[in-house]
Motif scaffolding. Structure first.
Motif, PDB file in Angstrom:
ATOM      1  N   CYS A 140      -8.714  -0.140  -2.147  1.00 15.89           N
ATOM      2  CA  CYS A 140      -8.260  -1.016  -3.223  1.00 15.89           C
ATOM      3  C   CYS A 140      -9.082  -0.761  -4.483  1.00 15.89           C
ATOM      4  CB  CYS A 140      -8.412  -2.473  -2.774  1.00 15.89           C
ATOM      5  SG  CYS A 140      -8.135  -3.668  -4.095  1.00 15.89           S
ATOM      6  N   PHE A 184      -0.710 -14.687  -5.150  1.00 13.74           N
ATOM      7  CA  PHE A 184      -2.117 -14.420  -5.462  1.00 13.74           C
ATOM      8  C   PHE A 184      -2.470 -13.052  -4.875  1.00 13.74           C
ATOM      9  CE2 PHE A 184      -3.944 -18.250  -7.378  1.00 13.74           C
ATOM     10  CZ  PHE A 184      -2.929 -19.167  -7.183  1.00 13.74           C
ATOM     11  N   MET A 185      -1.881 -12.023  -5.494  1.00 13.43           N
ATOM     12  CA  MET A 185      -2.090 -10.660  -5.009  1.00 13.43           C
ATOM     13  C   MET A 185      -2.578  -9.747  -6.122  1.00 13.43           C
ATOM     14  SD  MET A 185       1.011 -10.036  -2.359  1.00 13.43           S
ATOM     15  CE  MET A 185       1.361 -11.171  -1.004  1.00 13.43           C
ATOM     16  N   GLY A 188      -8.985  -9.950  -6.991  1.00  7.21           N
ATOM     17  CA  GLY A 188      -9.797 -11.010  -6.423  1.00  7.21           C
ATOM     18  C   GLY A 188      -9.357 -11.487  -5.064  1.00  7.21           C
ATOM     19  N   PRO A 190      -8.588 -14.810  -3.324  1.00  5.59           N
ATOM     20  CA  PRO A 190      -8.376 -16.206  -3.702  1.00  5.59           C
ATOM     21  C   PRO A 190      -9.182 -17.202  -2.876  1.00  5.59           C
ATOM     22  CG  PRO A 190      -6.313 -15.174  -2.935  1.00  5.59           C
ATOM     23  CD  PRO A 190      -7.328 -14.091  -3.056  1.00  5.59           C
ATOM     24  N   THR A 223      -4.927 -13.311   1.574  1.00  2.42           N
ATOM     25  CA  THR A 223      -6.372 -13.274   1.860  1.00  2.42           C
ATOM     26  C   THR A 223      -6.749 -12.117   2.769  1.00  2.42           C
ATOM     27  OG1 THR A 223      -8.249 -14.524   2.777  1.00  2.42           O
ATOM     28  CG2 THR A 223      -6.122 -14.881   3.824  1.00  2.42           C
ATOM     29  N   SER A 245      -4.012 -10.060   4.893  1.00  4.80           N
ATOM     30  CA  SER A 245      -4.099  -8.605   4.736  1.00  4.80           C
ATOM     31  C   SER A 245      -4.795  -8.032   5.958  1.00  4.80           C
ATOM     32  CB  SER A 245      -4.882  -8.274   3.463  1.00  4.80           C
ATOM     33  OG  SER A 245      -4.199  -8.771   2.347  1.00  4.80           O
ATOM     34  N   HIS A 247      -3.935  -4.931   7.931  1.00  4.99           N
ATOM     35  CA  HIS A 247      -4.080  -3.474   7.719  1.00  4.99           C
ATOM     36  C   HIS A 247      -4.513  -2.677   8.941  1.00  4.99           C
ATOM     37  CE1 HIS A 247      -3.273  -4.423   3.624  1.00  4.99           C
ATOM     38  NE2 HIS A 247      -4.476  -4.830   3.304  1.00  4.99           N
ATOM     39  N   GLU A 287       0.181  -8.618   5.972  1.00  6.65           N
ATOM     40  CA  GLU A 287       0.286  -7.470   5.065  1.00  6.65           C
ATOM     41  C   GLU A 287      -0.370  -6.263   5.749  1.00  6.65           C
ATOM     42  OE1 GLU A 287       1.599  -8.317   1.582  1.00  6.65           O
ATOM     43  OE2 GLU A 287       2.170  -9.819   3.050  1.00  6.65           O
ATOM     44  N   ALA A 289      -0.899  -2.262   4.705  1.00  5.83           N
ATOM     45  CA  ALA A 289      -0.714  -1.116   3.803  1.00  5.83           C
ATOM     46  C   ALA A 289      -0.706   0.155   4.640  1.00  5.83           C
ATOM     47  CB  ALA A 289      -1.836  -1.071   2.766  1.00  5.83           C
ATOM     48  N   LEU A 324       1.180   2.534   0.793  1.00  5.69           N
ATOM     49  CA  LEU A 324      -0.082   2.589   0.040  1.00  5.69           C
ATOM     50  C   LEU A 324       0.161   3.162  -1.342  1.00  5.69           C
ATOM     51  CD1 LEU A 324      -3.260   2.187   0.461  1.00  5.69           C
ATOM     52  CD2 LEU A 324      -3.291   4.673   0.387  1.00  5.69           C
ATOM     53  N   ASN A 325      -0.434   2.511  -2.328  1.00  3.67           N
ATOM     54  CA  ASN A 325      -0.407   3.016  -3.691  1.00  3.67           C
ATOM     55  C   ASN A 325      -1.760   3.695  -3.890  1.00  3.67           C
ATOM     56  OD1 ASN A 325       0.175   3.434  -6.371  1.00  3.67           O
ATOM     57  ND2 ASN A 325       0.806   1.320  -6.740  1.00  3.67           N
ATOM     58  N   THR A 327      -5.173   5.110  -4.982  1.00  5.43           N
ATOM     59  CA  THR A 327      -6.006   4.906  -6.157  1.00  5.43           C
ATOM     60  C   THR A 327      -6.649   6.252  -6.503  1.00  5.43           C
ATOM     61  OG1 THR A 327      -7.909   4.325  -4.812  1.00  5.43           O
ATOM     62  CG2 THR A 327      -6.490   2.514  -5.491  1.00  5.43           C
TER      63      THR A 327
HETATM   64  N1  SAH Z   1      -7.806 -10.233  -1.829  1.00  2.40           N
HETATM   65  C1  SAH Z   1      -6.489 -10.627  -1.409  1.00  2.40           C
HETATM   66  C2  SAH Z   1      -5.422 -10.540  -2.476  1.00  2.40           C
HETATM   67  C3  SAH Z   1      -5.396  -9.363  -3.415  1.00  2.40           C
HETATM   68  S1  SAH Z   1      -4.753  -7.807  -2.920  1.00  2.40           S
HETATM   69  C4  SAH Z   1      -6.071  -9.807  -0.205  1.00  2.40           C
HETATM   70  O1  SAH Z   1      -6.746  -8.842   0.113  1.00  2.40           O
HETATM   71  O2  SAH Z   1      -5.095 -10.173   0.456  1.00  2.40           O
HETATM   72  C5  SAH Z   1      -3.073  -8.001  -2.470  1.00  2.40           C
HETATM   73  C6  SAH Z   1      -2.635  -7.015  -1.413  1.00  2.40           C
HETATM   74  O3  SAH Z   1      -2.625  -5.675  -1.951  1.00  2.40           O
HETATM   75  C7  SAH Z   1      -3.575  -6.978  -0.212  1.00  2.40           C
HETATM   76  O4  SAH Z   1      -2.818  -6.943   0.970  1.00  2.40           O
HETATM   77  C8  SAH Z   1      -4.311  -5.677  -0.428  1.00  2.40           C
HETATM   78  O5  SAH Z   1      -4.860  -5.186   0.763  1.00  2.40           O
HETATM   79  C9  SAH Z   1      -3.227  -4.812  -1.004  1.00  2.40           C
HETATM   80  N2  SAH Z   1      -3.694  -3.596  -1.674  1.00  2.40           N
HETATM   81  C10 SAH Z   1      -4.848  -3.381  -2.329  1.00  2.40           C
HETATM   82  N3  SAH Z   1      -4.926  -2.112  -2.782  1.00  2.40           N
HETATM   83  C11 SAH Z   1      -3.783  -1.511  -2.405  1.00  2.40           C
HETATM   84  C12 SAH Z   1      -3.268  -0.197  -2.566  1.00  2.40           C
HETATM   85  N4  SAH Z   1      -3.958   0.745  -3.217  1.00  2.40           N
HETATM   86  N5  SAH Z   1      -2.045   0.079  -2.033  1.00  2.40           N
HETATM   87  C13 SAH Z   1      -1.347  -0.878  -1.386  1.00  2.40           C
HETATM   88  N6  SAH Z   1      -1.781  -2.129  -1.214  1.00  2.40           N
HETATM   89  C14 SAH Z   1      -2.989  -2.444  -1.698  1.00  2.40           C
END
Ligand code: SAH
Length: 376
Positions: A140, A184-185, A188, A190, A223, A245, A247, A287, A289, A324-325, A327
């Protein structure tokens, strides 16, 4: 394991002390606190309700349009109760203008992002709850920079109000509209900023003109799995949707992907999610990814199915797979579509409803924290 037996967290949980606080705003306060606060500022108490109506119901921000306030007092009233909390630095559009991402500068220079996604039947605002994040998930973008600070309730609400204004003013293709969902995604964690986030959820769901009048069912709190906070949220009596989240279905991999797992195991975290569903009667969203060769194997789909299924088959959960997006510079990439399909098939075979997230705004660095990371 009791709390005292746990090893101390290497993660940044609380923001540094002694920081300057964001300006206090009407949206920080519960409706019954607003009159007293106006008086404290030397302003007539009854004006608070008028300003709340401008802010939450009419979505007005220009003092000149607040014609029910005496012209000579407007500026003072707005400066006192509706101070400027953030300024847009950059807006990026995708999907023919129906996805809009805004990078905001907060009063102290901290950068956060929000995204408005308009669909034919709804409009979702994705908001940030912290500047940065202390959870350090390696895939992330936000996780790489650490936590700068918690956002205030009003700073969180203001992101939604900004989206509501853009929709009301017909700035988004599709005609004038409203924000129907808030997730709230953004940046941070939340539940690590629990009090301010609950305050924001209350402002979003209080009936207009005290709040934005949204349905709690339209609000999703996502979360990493702060178990004590998940248990607390279940008792709040606000039926928001909880997204976990996960994963990974096994501790070995989840310890790496979501480091808080070293504190709260998969079993404890999924139990807390199950407890949330049982207590609130709201279906929890898991969630996941999808990362090529990391967590997308068929055996992990089976294990995930078992982990969820063994806690009950009364429809308490569904899985949302997120392609997955990637980074910049990360070693992770999105899964092969065939592996993704097989993953879905195996989950469904175990009776777990599964959807694949529609990925909006990839070309505008749609993944959590990517735009702020580019800017910083
Ligand atoms: N901290 C909280 C909310 C923010 S992120 C959480 O982790 O749930 C929101 C979602 O996006 C989370 O499921 C997180 O794991 C996901 N996420 C973060 N970076 C990502 C990426 N590069 N590709 C896909 N999903 C991603």
């Amino acid at each position: 394991m009791s709390d005292s037996e746990r090893t101390p967290l290497p993660l940044v949980f609380d923001e540094p002390r002694g920081r300057k606080k964001p300006p206090r705003h009407l949206a920080d306060l519960a409706p019954d606190e607003r009159t007293a606060y106006a008086k404290e500022l030397g302003l007539p108490g009854f004006r608070a309700k008028q300003l709340a109506t401008h802010y939450f119901a009419r979505l007005v921000d220009d003092p000149a349009e607040m014609t029910d306030l005496p012209a000579g007092q407007r500026e003072d009233l707005v400066a006192g109760l509706l101070p400027t909390l953030m300024t847009p630095l950059r807006t990026m559009e995708a999907d023919r203008g129906t996805t809009r991402k805004t990078l905001w500068r907060l009063f102290d220079g901290a950068l956060v992002e929000s995204v408005l996604m308009r669909y034919p039947d709804r409009a979702t605002m994705c908001v940030s709850s912290q500047a940065g994040c202390g959870m350090a998930c390696p895939f992330c973008a936000t996780g790489q920079g650490g936590l700068q600070r918690n956002m205030s309730t009003a700073e969180i609400v203001e992101q939604v109000v900004a989206g509501a204004r853009a929709l009301a003013r017909d700035e988004v293709p599709g005609g004038p509209g409203r924000v129907s969902n808030v997730v709230f995604m953004g940046m941070g964690e939340p539940l690590a900023n629990y009090k301010a986030v609950i305050g924001a959820v209350r402002r979003l769901t209080e009936p207009t003109p005290d709040g934005l009048g949204m349905s709690a069912r339209g609000v999703t709190v996502s979360t990493v799995g702060l178990v004590p906070r998940m248990l607390q949220l279940a008792e709040e009596g606000i039926p928001v949707t909880l997204a976990l989240s996960l994963h990974a279905p096994d501790d070995e991999l989840r310890n790496e992907l979501v480091p808080i797992n070293t504190r709260y195991s998969v079993a404890e975290t999924v139990d807390a999610a199950w407890n949330y569903a049982r207590t609130t009667k709201r279906r929890v969203s898991i969630e996941y990814a999808m990362m090529r060769g990391i967590n997308d194997q068929a055996w992990r789909a089976d294990l995930l199915g078992d982990v969820l299924q063994e806690r009950g088959d009364w429809g308490w959960v569904h899985v949302n797979l997120i392609p997955l997006n990637p980074t910049p510079g990360s070693k992770w990439t999105a899964s092969d579509p065939a592996d993704e399909r097989e993953f879905v098939r195996r989950l469904e075979a175990k009776g777990i409803p599964t959807t694949v997230r529609d990925t909006r705004g990839r070309e505008i660095d749609g993944a959590c924290g990517q735009l702020a990371a580019t800017e910083a």
